[in-house]
Write an enzyme that holds these catalytic residues in place. Structure first.
Site, PDB file in Angstrom:
ATOM      1  N   SER A 189       0.836  -1.191   0.000  1.00  0.00           N
ATOM      2  CA  SER A 189       0.000   0.000   0.000  1.00  0.00           C
ATOM      3  C   SER A 189       0.882   1.255   0.000  1.00  0.00           C
ATOM      4  CB  SER A 189      -0.955  -0.049   1.187  1.00  0.00           C
ATOM      5  OG  SER A 189      -1.981   0.905   1.058  1.00  0.00           O
ATOM      6  N   GLU A 232      -9.114  -5.660  -4.403  1.00  0.00           N
ATOM      7  CA  GLU A 232      -8.531  -4.733  -3.430  1.00  0.00           C
ATOM      8  C   GLU A 232      -9.593  -3.874  -2.733  1.00  0.00           C
ATOM      9  OE1 GLU A 232      -5.233  -4.185  -2.684  1.00  0.00           O
ATOM     10  OE2 GLU A 232      -4.052  -4.879  -4.391  1.00  0.00           O
ATOM     11  N   HIS A 266      -7.716  -5.689  -0.242  1.00  0.00           N
ATOM     12  CA  HIS A 266      -6.495  -4.972   0.103  1.00  0.00           C
ATOM     13  C   HIS A 266      -5.954  -5.473   1.437  1.00  0.00           C
ATOM     14  CE1 HIS A 266      -3.741  -1.622  -0.330  1.00  0.00           C
ATOM     15  NE2 HIS A 266      -4.084  -1.107   0.838  1.00  0.00           N
TER      16      HIS A 266
END
Length: 485
Positions: free
Chosen positions: A188, A310, A403
């Protein structure tokens, strides 16, 4: 357990054996505390010390506001906070089987506003177990790390990361590591940081390989957008836009205001108010003049990828998956630069009967995560690409391959309680063996175990309950973004 002493350029540190084969050195300073006269400035050198400094427990992590519910229950963000926060943690094989071990440096995620390198989820014991010297770092977040301020350096959080990598270059041999065999990896915002570091001259030569999980080089703000963020935060606090004005605001006022700012951005993503942040929903990001895509000359081997679903992390726990309307979906597709009719017909073809939120996830996942990873791989020939597709059973199976759901597998820490809300019940150990093993192999040899990506074959390693290589997964959807993203 037995104490172990190693000597750094600042002084000697005392670590400890955590298993018969792994030693840990925790809370080692790599730069001076970034407060007082050092506030909002480039990191200064860590002070030296006499005698032996204990490195037996984590040091303070960076001051920050907590994740807002429901994300606070899903994403690890633990650790005591404090001013002496520019520190790092090392796990190394012991007794080391000789010098020159590969090194992996972890840069945590958290939207440039949250996260800690000292979370138990990022314990590096499994990497050290497998012959790697592992380092996790803390770096400045939010306004202290990324707010654009007059007469202060931009990207102070990135400068912290560079300072940590310089410390590794100068000191890691004392822990059995080879400073010429450094792999940076992050997820990320950590991966987005690496995407920026690849283009910064000062970072050149500090790492040989890079693994970018769910983030690449497209995630930044140009100065004009960053100035809008500064003005809005200053206005919210009722202060001027200078560094001294922000420094005078107590942290217990500044940190909640930063968190509220992101909420306001999400509630009203108007480009006139937020500039480019209206699309990526992050008010704090690296500030750069242009897209920092590197080329072959960067001299870094790349492994990059994303998770198949995600954006479900941001849709399912909040209840938005089944609440989004068609108008919002079409407006988002258009804002991303696609023709809504053409694009949605392609995405719907693969998802018959999908609700609007599922289509929103598919499009946003591509714009935000998958396509930037592919563009990076295309820019640096010989790069490797992966996709994580294992669907978590959490949230009644709706969370999917969202995610951050790959992290427990990358770290081979399926039994860590902090991962339980994301992993769900009975996460497959063989998937952790495969994914963690590929990361270690890449750090050691530059080859994760499958063929590189190119524009013809577009070979992608898909990690799932049954893993394997696929050629151009969902190529019709990928093709929509040519010349757009």
């Amino acid at each position: 357990m037995e104490a172990i002493i190693r000597t750094t350029h600042q002084g000697a540190v005392r670590g400890r054996l955590v298993t018969d084969d792994v030693a840990a050195f925790l809370g080692v300073p790599y730069a001076a505390p970034p407060f007082g006269e050092a506030r909002f400035r480039a990191p200064g050198p860590a002070a030296s010390w006499d005698g032996v400094r204990d490195a037996l427990s984590y040091g303070p992590s960076v001051p920050r506001a907590p994740y807002a519910p429901p994300f606070d229950a899903l994403i690890p963000d633990e650790g005591a906070q404090g001013e002496d926060c520019l520190n790092l943690n090392i796990w190394t094989p012991h007794p080391a089987p000789g010098d020159g071990l590969p090194v992996m440096v972890w840069i945590h995620g958290g939207a440039f506003a949250n996260g800690s390198g000292s979370a138990s989820a990022y314990d590096g014991s499994t990497f050290a177990r497998d012959g790697v010297v592992y380092v996790s770092i803390n770096y400045r977040l939010g306004a202290d790390g990324f707010l654009r301020l007059p007469e202060r350096p931009d990207n102070r959080g990135l400068l912290d990361q560079i300072a940590a990598l310089e410390w590794v270059r100068d000191n890691i041999a004392a822990f059995g590591g080879d400073p010429g065999q450094v792999t940076v990896f992050g997820e990320s915002a950590g991966a987005m940081s690496i995407g920026a570091l690849l283009s910064l001259p000062r970072a050149r030569g500090l790492f040989r390989r890079a693994i970018l999980q769910s983030g690449a080089a497209h995630h930044f703000l140009r100065p004009a957008s960053a100035d809008l963020i500064t003005a809005r935060l200053a206005g919210k606090l009722g202060i001027g836009p200078e560094a001294e004005d922000f420094a005078a605001v107590p942290l217990d006022v500044l940190l909640p205001a930063q968190a509220e700012l992101r909420g306001e951005l999400g509630a009203r993503p108007d480009p006139a108010l937020w500039g480019e942040a209206a699309l990526n929903m992050m008010p704090f990001e690296p500030v750069l003049d242009a897209l920092p895509l590197p080329g072959p000359e960067c001299g870094v081997q790349i492994l990059a990828g994303s998770n198949r679903e995600e954006y479900r992390l941001f849709l399912v726990p909040t209840g938005r998956l089944n609440a989004l309307g068609r108008d919002r979906l079409r407006a988002t597709v258009a804002a991303y630069g696609l023709d809504p009719d053409k694009a949605l017909s392609v995405y719907e073809r693969r998802r018959p009967g999908a609700v609007v939120g599922e289509l929103f996830d598919a499009v946003t996942t591509d714009w935000f995560y998958r396509i930037p990873a592919l563009r990076l791989a295309e820019a640096v020939p010989g790069s490797y690409v992966y996709e994580f597709a294992r669907r978590s059973p959490a949230c009644d199976g709706l969370l999917g391959a969202c995610h951050a759901s790959e992290l427990g597998y990358v770290f081979d820490r399926l039994d860590d309680p902090s991962y339980a809300p994301m992993l769900g019940e009975r996460p497959p150990q063989d998937l952790a063996d495969a994914m963690h093993g590929a990361w270690v192999a890449f750090a050691k040899t530059g080859d994760p175990g499958w063929a590189p990506y190119d524009r013809e074959s577009r070979l992608t390693q898909v990690f799932d309950t049954s893993s394997g290589v696929a050629a151009d997964p969902r190529g019709d959807e990928r093709a929509l973004w040519e010349g757009v993203r």
